[in-house]
Design a protein around this motif. Sequence first.
Motif, PDB file in Angstrom:
ATOM      1  N   UNK A 104      28.387 -32.251   7.205  1.00  0.00           N
ATOM      2  CA  UNK A 104      28.915 -33.163   6.242  1.00  0.00           C
ATOM      3  C   UNK A 104      29.406 -34.468   6.417  1.00  0.00           C
ATOM      4  N   UNK A 105      29.102 -34.983   7.883  1.00  0.00           N
ATOM      5  CA  UNK A 105      29.119 -36.326   8.157  1.00  0.00           C
ATOM      6  C   UNK A 105      27.943 -37.196   7.957  1.00  0.00           C
ATOM      7  N   UNK A 106      27.122 -36.534   7.811  1.00  0.00           N
ATOM      8  CA  UNK A 106      25.627 -37.160   7.593  1.00  0.00           C
ATOM      9  C   UNK A 106      25.582 -38.191   6.384  1.00  0.00           C
ATOM     10  N   UNK A 142      24.929 -20.137   5.383  1.00  0.00           N
ATOM     11  CA  UNK A 142      24.397 -21.385   4.248  1.00  0.00           C
ATOM     12  C   UNK A 142      23.596 -20.565   3.230  1.00  0.00           C
ATOM     13  N   UNK A 143      22.886 -19.510   3.672  1.00  0.00           N
ATOM     14  CA  UNK A 143      21.914 -19.207   3.022  1.00  0.00           C
ATOM     15  C   UNK A 143      22.160 -18.293   1.848  1.00  0.00           C
ATOM     16  N   UNK A 144      22.406 -18.848   0.410  1.00  0.00           N
ATOM     17  CA  UNK A 144      22.734 -17.925  -0.716  1.00  0.00           C
ATOM     18  C   UNK A 144      21.625 -17.270  -1.006  1.00  0.00           C
ATOM     19  N   UNK A 145      20.440 -17.668  -0.706  1.00  0.00           N
ATOM     20  CA  UNK A 145      19.244 -16.923  -1.270  1.00  0.00           C
ATOM     21  C   UNK A 145      18.208 -17.231  -0.115  1.00  0.00           C
ATOM     22  N   UNK A 146      17.137 -16.390  -0.158  1.00  0.00           N
ATOM     23  CA  UNK A 146      16.123 -16.509   0.685  1.00  0.00           C
ATOM     24  C   UNK A 146      14.602 -16.099   0.217  1.00  0.00           C
ATOM     25  N   UNK A 147      13.607 -16.883   0.671  1.00  0.00           N
ATOM     26  CA  UNK A 147      12.115 -16.810   0.190  1.00  0.00           C
ATOM     27  C   UNK A 147      11.676 -15.381   0.793  1.00  0.00           C
ATOM     28  N   UNK A 148      11.042 -14.743   0.284  1.00  0.00           N
ATOM     29  CA  UNK A 148      10.181 -13.593   0.757  1.00  0.00           C
ATOM     30  C   UNK A 148      11.010 -12.608   1.492  1.00  0.00           C
ATOM     31  N   UNK A 196      25.210 -34.701   1.685  1.00  0.00           N
ATOM     32  CA  UNK A 196      25.681 -33.877   2.803  1.00  0.00           C
ATOM     33  C   UNK A 196      27.135 -33.463   2.740  1.00  0.00           C
ATOM     34  N   UNK A 197      28.121 -34.167   2.129  1.00  0.00           N
ATOM     35  CA  UNK A 197      29.251 -33.848   1.993  1.00  0.00           C
ATOM     36  C   UNK A 197      29.442 -32.370   1.238  1.00  0.00           C
ATOM     37  N   UNK A 198      28.708 -32.149   0.511  1.00  0.00           N
ATOM     38  CA  UNK A 198      28.572 -30.985  -0.328  1.00  0.00           C
ATOM     39  C   UNK A 198      28.232 -29.506   0.327  1.00  0.00           C
ATOM     40  N   UNK A 199      27.388 -29.609   1.460  1.00  0.00           N
ATOM     41  CA  UNK A 199      27.125 -28.669   2.117  1.00  0.00           C
ATOM     42  C   UNK A 199      28.207 -27.662   2.352  1.00  0.00           C
TER      43      UNK A 199
END
Length: 172
Positions: free
Chosen positions: A98-100, A123-129, A154-157
């Motif tokens: 978040x500090x980035x 972090x992964x709310x969704x995933x590919x394949x 980055x503050x919204x991650x």
Amino acid sequence: MSVAEPRKIVLFRHAKAEWSEVSDHERPLADRGRKDAAVAGRKLADSGIPFDLALCSTATRTRETWKIAVHELPHRPKTVYEERLYEASPGELIAVLNETPDDVRDIVLIGHNPAVHGLAEILAGRAEADARERMNGRGFPPAAFAVLSFEGSWKTLEPGVAALLDYWAPED
């Protein structure tokens, strides 16, 4: 760079370390770890992600992993050795990310389990394949990495905002 452009985060676990008679923080890579770090570096290069920043734990094994892997990349990103990544929780890793500054687009974070795997899951709310199944099936072994993408500052991650795009681990 617009904050609406997708950002990539690669969560990279250090390669296999020796169990030697030194403190945990000072454990060096094993021979297998050095080989796997180079292979992981080639796989990172194959991803085509132009990393702007590498955040690396100060532990010997993470520094050695990154030193080997980065030589395989076509572009060497700025590297920051961050003490807070050692023994961090997933929440503490999010706080560091978040500090980035928002002019940084793509990051590779070289850290430790269980936090790296936990952060990928959180972090992964969704995933590919089948990326999530492959990641959870392997248990995030040494030298594995997950590629995630999200949009925004980055503050919204935060938990659930990213997509797990890919996962790679060395062969057993």
